[in-house]
Write an enzyme that holds these catalytic residues in place. Structure first.
Site, short mmCIF file in Angstrom:
data_model
loop_
_atom_site.label_atom_id
_atom_site.label_comp_id
_atom_site.label_asym_id
_atom_site.label_seq_id
_atom_site.Cartn_x
_atom_site.Cartn_y
_atom_site.Cartn_z
N LYS A 88 0.85 -1.21 0.00
CA LYS A 88 0.00 0.00 0.00
C LYS A 88 0.88 1.25 0.00
O LYS A 88 0.60 2.22 -0.73
CB LYS A 88 -0.95 -0.01 1.21
CG LYS A 88 -2.06 -1.05 1.07
CD LYS A 88 -2.86 -1.26 2.35
CE LYS A 88 -3.85 -2.42 2.15
NZ LYS A 88 -4.59 -2.81 3.35
N GLN A 91 -5.51 -1.59 9.64
CA GLN A 91 -5.34 -2.90 9.01
C GLN A 91 -6.00 -3.99 9.85
O GLN A 91 -5.82 -4.06 11.06
CB GLN A 91 -3.83 -3.18 8.83
CG GLN A 91 -3.53 -4.44 8.05
CD GLN A 91 -3.91 -4.38 6.57
OE1 GLN A 91 -4.00 -3.29 5.99
NE2 GLN A 91 -4.15 -5.52 5.96
N ASP A 132 -11.55 2.55 3.42
CA ASP A 132 -11.88 1.13 3.24
C ASP A 132 -13.36 0.94 2.90
O ASP A 132 -13.75 -0.11 2.43
CB ASP A 132 -11.62 0.36 4.56
CG ASP A 132 -10.23 -0.24 4.65
OD1 ASP A 132 -9.75 -0.75 3.63
OD2 ASP A 132 -9.65 -0.22 5.76
N1 GUN Z 1 -7.09 -6.85 5.78
C1 GUN Z 1 -7.24 -7.58 4.65
N2 GUN Z 1 -7.75 -6.82 3.66
C2 GUN Z 1 -7.94 -5.59 4.19
C3 GUN Z 1 -8.46 -4.38 3.66
O1 GUN Z 1 -8.86 -4.28 2.49
N3 GUN Z 1 -8.49 -3.32 4.52
C4 GUN Z 1 -8.08 -3.41 5.81
N4 GUN Z 1 -8.18 -2.33 6.57
N5 GUN Z 1 -7.61 -4.54 6.33
C5 GUN Z 1 -7.55 -5.61 5.52
#
Ligand code: GUN
Length: 297
Positions: free
Chosen positions: A53, A97, A120
């Protein structure tokens, strides 16, 4: 003829070029789009996703920072960080996350994020807006799936889409996106799950089959109609002593078996995965535009 490979990597590259233009527009007006990410602990998959990311943010002119708390950090510590970020006008997007350590409840954490900064699209307000057809942002992975279909030449409009998996992260929001009476959606959507009876009878009816159940290689060739489009959302680590890391990634479908039966299919890795990260940047730029009064869409 073998299936067309729908490369999320290539489609992402096209979208990143478009995002760079949006980012330039913001920078020219004195706004630096900024994404703040928070992790609790050192879960290896989370560490790896977050590095990806950060790298992608850098590629499209998004300033990003990751705050890491130790595994035993309290829920209060995390909530007070979220409050601080909500109040920080230089921060346009907040991502916590998941998964969180077991002693922290996920729902209050998600609900603490300012919905305007919820890149998200996990906040109940944003999920509700999505479902009623008035979205603020779209959730990253399901939006990535939609973009692969549309840009890959397989618009879901009028098609029967069967989604295997009902998670809040993937299955449910994908239903919410594809069911809408909109261009690039307008599909008949069936969502299957662990209590679905005669699963293969349903998956064989799919024009577009989305595997998002988190079970390695569980969609087999007999479950897929000849000529179907198959989108694999699965990212499963399986042991592989031949790899330096000791594992390799496989999807939820038996790719090798499907490649001779499907019309088109996404690989793992290189399919939905890169799209998720790119759509996160899409959301960060949109959120930065909204918060600074410079619409970029
Ligand atoms: N953990 C796995 N995929 C994601 C996601 O798309 N966003 C977040 N915040 N955590 C995750």
């Amino acid at each position: 003829m073998p299936a067309k490979v729908l490369s999320g990597k290539d489609i992402s590259a096209d979208i990143k070029t478009e995002l760079q233009a949006k980012s330039d527009q913001l920078h020219e007006q004195g706004v630096t789009p900024r994404l703040m990410m928070v992790r609790v602990g050192e879960d290896p998959a989370s560490v790896s996703y977050m590095k990806q990311k950060e790298k992608t943010a850098g590629q499209v002119g998004v300033d990003s920072e990751t705050v890491v708390f130790p595994e035993d950090a309290s829920e209060e510590t995390l909530l007070s960080k979220i409050t601080e970020l909500n109040e920080d006008p230089t921060c346009h997007g907040i991502l916590v996350q998941l998964p969180l350590p077991r002693h922290i409840s996920q729902d209050p954490v998600i609900e603490a994020i300012d919905p305007k900064k919820d890149v998200d699209c996990f906040h109940p307000q944003n999920v509700g807006r999505l479902l009623i057809g008035n979205p603020y942002l779209l959730p990253c992975t399901p939006h990535g799936v939609q973009q692969i279909l549309v840009r890959g030449g397989y618009s879901p409009e009028g098609k029967h889409v069967v989604v295997c998996g009902r998670s809040n992260l993937n299955g449910k929001p994908l239903f919410g996106i594809l069911i809408q009476k909109r261009t690039g959606a307008n599909a008949t959507v069936t969502v299957c799950h662990t209590s679905t009876r005669d699963l293969a009878d349903i998956t064989r009816q799919a024009d577009i089959l989305v595997a998002a159940m988190g079970a390695p290689k569980s969609i087999t060739a007999d479950m897929v109609k000849e000529g179907a489009v198959v989108i694999d959302v699965g990212v499963n680590r399986v042991e592989d002593p031949s790899k330096k890391s000791g594992f390799r990634l496989v999807g939820d479908t038996d790719y090798d078996a499907l490649v001779d039966k499907a019309e088109a299919i996404t690989p793992v890795p290189g399919g939905v995965g890169p799209m998720t990260v790119t759509m996160l940047m899409w959301n960060t730029l949109t959120a930065a535009g909204v918060q600074s009064g410079i619409p970029v869409d």
